[in-house]
Design an enzyme around this catalytic site. Structure first.
Site, PDB file in Angstrom:
ATOM      1  N   VAL A  11      57.953  73.262  13.403  1.00  0.00           N
ATOM      2  CA  VAL A  11      57.171  72.819  14.568  1.00  0.00           C
ATOM      3  C   VAL A  11      56.564  74.010  15.296  1.00  0.00           C
ATOM      4  CG1 VAL A  11      57.290  71.671  16.820  1.00  0.00           C
ATOM      5  CG2 VAL A  11      58.507  70.707  14.851  1.00  0.00           C
ATOM      6  N   THR A 121      63.269  68.501  19.939  1.00  0.00           N
ATOM      7  CA  THR A 121      63.796  67.153  20.143  1.00  0.00           C
ATOM      8  C   THR A 121      65.122  67.254  20.885  1.00  0.00           C
ATOM      9  OG1 THR A 121      62.727  66.368  18.125  1.00  0.00           O
ATOM     10  CG2 THR A 121      64.516  65.033  18.998  1.00  0.00           C
ATOM     11  N   GLU A 149      56.884  66.262  19.861  1.00  0.00           N
ATOM     12  CA  GLU A 149      55.975  66.311  18.712  1.00  0.00           C
ATOM     13  C   GLU A 149      56.231  65.101  17.823  1.00  0.00           C
ATOM     14  OE1 GLU A 149      57.129  66.750  15.530  1.00  0.00           O
ATOM     15  OE2 GLU A 149      59.223  67.234  15.968  1.00  0.00           O
ATOM     16  N   ASN A 206      61.006  57.746  15.905  1.00  0.00           N
ATOM     17  CA  ASN A 206      61.661  58.019  14.628  1.00  0.00           C
ATOM     18  C   ASN A 206      62.696  56.956  14.276  1.00  0.00           C
ATOM     19  OD1 ASN A 206      60.149  60.266  14.131  1.00  0.00           O
ATOM     20  ND2 ASN A 206      61.726  61.741  14.661  1.00  0.00           N
ATOM     21  N   GLY A 251      63.446  51.643  -1.111  1.00  0.00           N
ATOM     22  CA  GLY A 251      63.814  52.767  -1.958  1.00  0.00           C
ATOM     23  C   GLY A 251      65.237  53.214  -1.728  1.00  0.00           C
ATOM     24  N   GLY A 255      65.043  60.080   4.575  1.00  0.00           N
ATOM     25  CA  GLY A 255      65.589  61.429   4.560  1.00  0.00           C
ATOM     26  C   GLY A 255      64.729  62.343   5.411  1.00  0.00           C
ATOM     27  N   CYS A 258      64.037  64.828  10.325  1.00  0.00           N
ATOM     28  CA  CYS A 258      63.968  64.117  11.607  1.00  0.00           C
ATOM     29  C   CYS A 258      64.701  62.781  11.616  1.00  0.00           C
ATOM     30  CB  CYS A 258      62.508  63.905  11.994  1.00  0.00           C
ATOM     31  SG  CYS A 258      61.622  65.423  12.391  1.00  0.00           S
ATOM     32  N   LYS A 261      68.633  62.845  11.359  1.00  0.00           N
ATOM     33  CA  LYS A 261      69.185  63.560  12.507  1.00  0.00           C
ATOM     34  C   LYS A 261      69.021  62.756  13.791  1.00  0.00           C
ATOM     35  CE  LYS A 261      68.409  67.875  15.083  1.00  0.00           C
ATOM     36  NZ  LYS A 261      67.882  67.246  16.307  1.00  0.00           N
TER      37      LYS A 261
END
Length: 433
Positions: A11, A121, A149, A206, A251, A255, A258, A261
């Site tokens: 970032v 974050t 972001e 997210n 799927g 992963g 971001c 976590k």
């Protein structure tokens, strides 16, 4: 405008390069001397399309300057952006030690009226802790803000240059004015809100996207036992304007750096405030269980893993990056090895990272995709790199062992299911009939 971006991770470097491209003087600050020396030569420590060219342009023009000196980077900065890492603490919540360390280190060099904007974050309420640490080490007047972001690895430069929106977490009119002016060249809608809301926006965005992935995986599980086809289901629900056809990815789970976590941190935060039944707790559990459960299911299909030669196509967590954080391969390969399989892997970009970060895997690395397929009993097509999803089925069949099982983790070959059958191979998708 003069800006300092503290942190030269993903970032930090992207933000520094983009702000410099608009004519600002940007100092990229980090305490790691080797990293800074490489960045001064536009040597990027990770792969991201278009970033090396953008960094090189800024360095050559003199608008982008990398340094290890807090004094040099901070003393003239009107805006200081904190973009340091926030790894998960042992309890699962965000570890803010690097944020606090950076805040304390920058404090003595702040100019009056500077704005410290947190792009890392972080959980809501972090700004007050940062302010208190800075106030203890400076007499300068300053304000804090949040600048979350919303980048996607693999398209981060374009995401930054052409964002969906700019979220500014601040209530003071002067701070909003300065940060609005800084972001005006992006041409995106600017939304101002309190810092706590801005920080929660990042987590919420997210977590919602991770929830969509987990949701469609659960539906895919049902499809596999009731005769429905997940691709047809997605088409059917996608015409509902409340739902949409976008971002349905059945799927092996989500992963990257971001989603896992941030969901884990929200789950840990929920537990810390006695909300053990929070949806994020269950989403995290389902994603953690996803690959082990799938591998157990596939064990019956392939007749056990012992002594099977397994080809892994795709090591990064997504295309156009060499980032392997929480990638399917990092969970799948150890399980295969422990079950007695031999593994050969190929990825267009991530193999050097794999060799460095996972030296104890004990696997082969192929020179190209065709080398990986040679005499394979099982193939896992994990990531949709263009060269991995454009293979000719006849070429696959000519390389692998007769009757090999092709496991398509992203359903990229779903339209060629009949071709696999005709070639004597067994095709396995996710949620497909």
């Amino acid at each position: 405008m003069t800006i300092c971006v503290i942190g030269t991770g993903f970032v930090g470097v992207v933000s520094s390069a983009v702000f410099a491209s608009f004519g600002n003087i940007v100092y990229g600050l980090d305490v790691l001397e080797n990293k800074i020396e490489k960045l001064k030569k536009a040597e990027i420590p990770f792969f991201e399309p278009g970033l090396e060219e953008l960094v090189r342009s800024g360095v050559e023009k003199g608008t982008l300057r990398f340094t290890t000196s807090y004094e040099e980077a901070i003393k003239d900065a009107e805006v200081v952006i904190l973009a340091v890492g926030t790894p998960s603490a042992p309890d699962g919540q965000a570890d803010l030690k690097y944020v606090f360390a950076a805040a304390e280190s920058l404090a003595p060099y702040l100019k009056n009226q500077a704005i410290i904007a947190i792009k890392s974050t972080v959980p809501p309420g972090t700004n007050m802790n940062v302010e208190n640490r800075i106030k203890a080490k400076t007499k300068a007047s300053f304000a804090t803000a949040s600048l979350p972001e919303f980048l996607k690895e693999g398209s981060a430069v374009q995401d930054t240059l052409h964002p969906d929106r700019i979220v500014i977490g601040a209530m003071e009119p002067q701070v909003i004015s300065v940060l609005t002016e800084l972001h005006r060249p992006f041409g995106a809608e600017i939304i101002a809100m309190r810092s706590e809301s801005a920080q929660m926006c990042k987590y919420a965005a997210n977590a919602y996207l991770a929830t969509r992935i987990t949701f469609i995986n659960q539906i895919a599980n049902l499809c596999e036992v009731n005769g429905a086809d997940i691709l047809e289901v997605i088409e059917g629900i996608g015409h509902d304007r409340r739902i949409g056809s976008h971002y349905w990815y059945p799927g092996f789970g989500y992963g990257g750096s971001c989603f896992p976590k941030d969901v884990k941190e929200l789950a840990a935060y929920a537990k810390a405030i006695k909300q053990n039944g929070n949806l994020m707790v269950k989403i995290n559990e389902l994603n953690e269980e996803r690959i082990p459960l799938l591998l157990k299911r596939y064990e019956d299909v392939v007749g056990g893993w012992k002594d099977k030669r397994v080809a892994i196509l795709g090591l990064s967590f997504k295309p156009n990056t060499d980032d392997m954080r929480e990638a399917p391969s990092t969970k799948l390969i150890p399980l295969l090895k422990s079950a007695g399989a031999s593994v050969v892997a190929y990825d267009p970009m991530a193999m050097p990272v794999a060799k460095l970060q996972y030296p104890d895997w004990g696997i082969e690395y192929a020179t190209d995709v065709h080398d990986a397929l040679k005499t394979a009993d099982v193939v896992f097509e994990l990531i949709e790199w263009p060269e991995l999803i454009s293979l000719d089925v006849a070429d696959i069949a000519a390389s692998v062992n007769p009757g090999a099982v092709f496991i398509d983790a992203r359903n990229q070959y779903a339209s060629k299911r009949n071709e696999f059958q005709k070639a004597g191979l067994q095709y396995v998708g996710v949620g497909l009939v």
